[in-house]
Design an enzyme around this catalytic site. Sequence first.
Site, PDB file in Angstrom:
ATOM      1  N   PRO A  41      64.854  35.193  27.807  1.00  0.00           N
ATOM      2  CG  PRO A  41      63.465  34.869  25.952  1.00  0.00           C
ATOM      3  CD  PRO A  41      64.819  35.350  26.355  1.00  0.00           C
ATOM      4  CD  GLU A  48      66.442  36.087  13.572  1.00  0.00           C
ATOM      5  OE1 GLU A  48      65.785  35.063  13.829  1.00  0.00           O
ATOM      6  OE2 GLU A  48      66.294  36.775  12.554  1.00  0.00           O
ATOM      7  NE  ARG A  75      61.550  52.770  41.971  1.00  0.00           N
ATOM      8  CZ  ARG A  75      61.041  52.247  43.073  1.00  0.00           C
ATOM      9  NH1 ARG A  75      61.438  51.046  43.484  1.00  0.00           N
ATOM     10  NH2 ARG A  75      60.140  52.888  43.778  1.00  0.00           N
ATOM     11  CG  ASP A  98      58.932  50.537  46.017  1.00  0.00           C
ATOM     12  OD1 ASP A  98      58.361  51.624  45.942  1.00  0.00           O
ATOM     13  OD2 ASP A  98      60.116  50.331  45.682  1.00  0.00           O
TER      14      ASP A  98
HETATM   15  N1  ADE Z   1      64.830  38.897  25.645  1.00  0.00           N
HETATM   16  C1  ADE Z   1      63.700  38.635  24.968  1.00  0.00           C
HETATM   17  N2  ADE Z   1      62.673  38.432  25.808  1.00  0.00           N
HETATM   18  C2  ADE Z   1      63.165  38.567  27.070  1.00  0.00           C
HETATM   19  C3  ADE Z   1      62.605  38.464  28.365  1.00  0.00           C
HETATM   20  N3  ADE Z   1      61.323  38.177  28.558  1.00  0.00           N
HETATM   21  N4  ADE Z   1      63.416  38.669  29.418  1.00  0.00           N
HETATM   22  C4  ADE Z   1      64.723  38.940  29.233  1.00  0.00           C
HETATM   23  N5  ADE Z   1      65.306  39.041  28.046  1.00  0.00           N
HETATM   24  C5  ADE Z   1      64.539  38.852  26.959  1.00  0.00           C
END
Ligand code: ADE
Length: 222
Positions: A86, A113, A150, A164
């Site tokens: 994230p 974690e 794709r 797209d």
């Molecule tokens: N791992 C956990 N959440 C994630 C996300 N939003 N993007 C990429 N990897 C992740």
Amino acid sequence: MKIDILTLFPSMFDGFISESIIKRAIDKKLVEINIHNIRDYSTDPHKKVDDYGFGGGKGMVLMPQPIFDAVEDLKGENTKIILMTPQGIKYNQEVAYKLTNEKHLIIICGHYEGFDERIRSIVDLEVSIGDFVLTGGEIPAMAVSDSIIRLLDGVIIDESHLNDSFNNNLLDYPVYTHPVDYKGMKVPDVLLSGHHANINKWRLEEQIKRTKERRPDLLEKR
Ligand code: ADE
């Protein structure tokens, strides 16, 4: 293109590689996907892959050794190493297009974690699929792989990704199929007219209208 995916949960990818367009792309040898269990690379006698985080607070943290060894084993001369987290750059269609130029990707699925910070030192690109946190990088790895595959030559009919959503920073136009009248909701006349110039004009107008309503931020980028 070859994609090597490093994960603690290989079976999560069973459906991804055995169904629909991705399966067809693999069968046609347009892409090779290999799923690797990170645990197989652990040198620990008990195949341990994680341990407690120093300083406390966090749960179990993915250790660097299995990831370093897996990447060393799998990497070639032209490999791009991607870490799903994230904290990465926010993924979009433009990044997907850029990645279609790569010959070989290694995608590391982050751990729920956390993972040892030193893993970052061997990564070329950190990618997030959005501002939300998933339990692991497996679903993001599938999303990223799918969006790249794709776009590869021969995977889907060329024309079908040219319009797209997000190409040219416009959302896609509405589409209809049979029946012409469903519960009083009718297919727009122009689509039944057979007049291609008018159909194209209508579609572009709908794209602009829709983007204005739903994603004005995209129009600003145009
Ligand atoms: N791992 C956990 N959440 C994630 C996300 N939003 N993007 C990429 N990897 C992740």
